[in-house]
Motif scaffolding. Structure first.
Motif, PDB file in Angstrom:
ATOM      1  N   MET A  20       0.890  -1.151   0.314  1.00 39.76           N
ATOM      2  CA  MET A  20      -0.174   0.097   0.091  1.00 39.76           C
ATOM      3  C   MET A  20       0.652   1.022   0.179  1.00 39.76           C
ATOM      4  N   ALA A  21       2.323   1.610   0.548  1.00 36.11           N
ATOM      5  CA  ALA A  21       2.760   2.696   0.892  1.00 36.11           C
ATOM      6  C   ALA A  21       3.164   2.734  -0.797  1.00 36.11           C
ATOM      7  N   LEU A  22       3.803   2.111  -0.786  1.00 38.41           N
ATOM      8  CA  LEU A  22       4.204   1.891  -2.373  1.00 38.41           C
ATOM      9  C   LEU A  22       3.540   2.333  -3.833  1.00 38.41           C
ATOM     10  N   LEU A  23       2.496   1.368  -3.032  1.00 38.92           N
ATOM     11  CA  LEU A  23       1.538   2.633  -4.420  1.00 38.92           C
ATOM     12  C   LEU A  23       1.057   3.780  -4.048  1.00 38.92           C
ATOM     13  N   ASN A  24       0.901   4.350  -3.139  1.00 37.35           N
ATOM     14  CA  ASN A  24       0.331   5.548  -2.486  1.00 37.35           C
ATOM     15  C   ASN A  24       1.124   6.756  -2.806  1.00 37.35           C
ATOM     16  N   ILE A  25       2.345   5.555  -2.551  1.00 33.66           N
ATOM     17  CA  ILE A  25       3.995   6.988  -3.298  1.00 33.66           C
ATOM     18  C   ILE A  25       3.783   7.317  -4.431  1.00 33.66           C
TER      19      ILE A  25
END
Length: 155
Positions: free
Chosen positions: A104-109
């Motif tokens: 989720m963190a990578l996608l949201n970045i």
């Protein structure tokens, strides 16, 4: 609708049943009610652990994308250091999300960079997500859309 792993609710229900059983063994009247409130308190307390993730989502929804990126990066780093929390999130964090916090963190970045118009950074993070999470449907979909857009634009 959130991306929920419905099977993750089974261990959470088992935790609730164990709490009710423990309260019953302790001779508490209405063990189900005590189990409910204990489970509720536990789930609220466990929400503090992914604090950077929650701050990042809040910043993203406010349109503060640079701030969101910073918080998502901290969330990614935290769950990289404590990978067991992410792997066992159904039980350890009482999270029913299908998606790992790191994913989720990578996608949201990536999405935050997209909102800022930093398309090369967006692509970099989407590709990184696909590399780290090869089964990620959102990442693969985003990559396909980016490829299609670039082909149409003649990049």
């Amino acid at each position: 609708m959130k991306n929920i792993a419905w099977l993750a609710l089974i261990p959470q229900f088992c935790i609730f049943l164990l709490l009710a059983f423990a309260f019953n063994l302790a001779g508490v009247n209405d063990p189900g009610i005590y189990a409910f409130f204990t489970f509720l308190a536990l789930s609220i307390l466990l929400r503090l652990i992914p604090g950077e993730h929650r701050k990042a989502v809040s910043a993203y929804h406010k349109g503060a994308y640079r701030e969101a990126i910073a918080h998502f990066e901290k969330s990614y780093a935290f769950f990289s250091r404590h990978a067991w929390l992410d792997r066992t999130r159904y039980i350890s964090l009482l999270s029913a999300s299908k998606m790992a916090y790191r994913e989720m963190a990578l996608l949201n970045i990536a999405y935050s960079h997209g909102q800022l118009g930093n398309l090369s950074e967006m692509r970099k993070y989407v590709e990184r997500t696909v590399k780290e999470f090869p089964k990620s449907k959102p990442a693969r979909g985003a990559l396909a859309l980016m490829d299609e857009h670039e082909n149409e634009e003649g990049y």
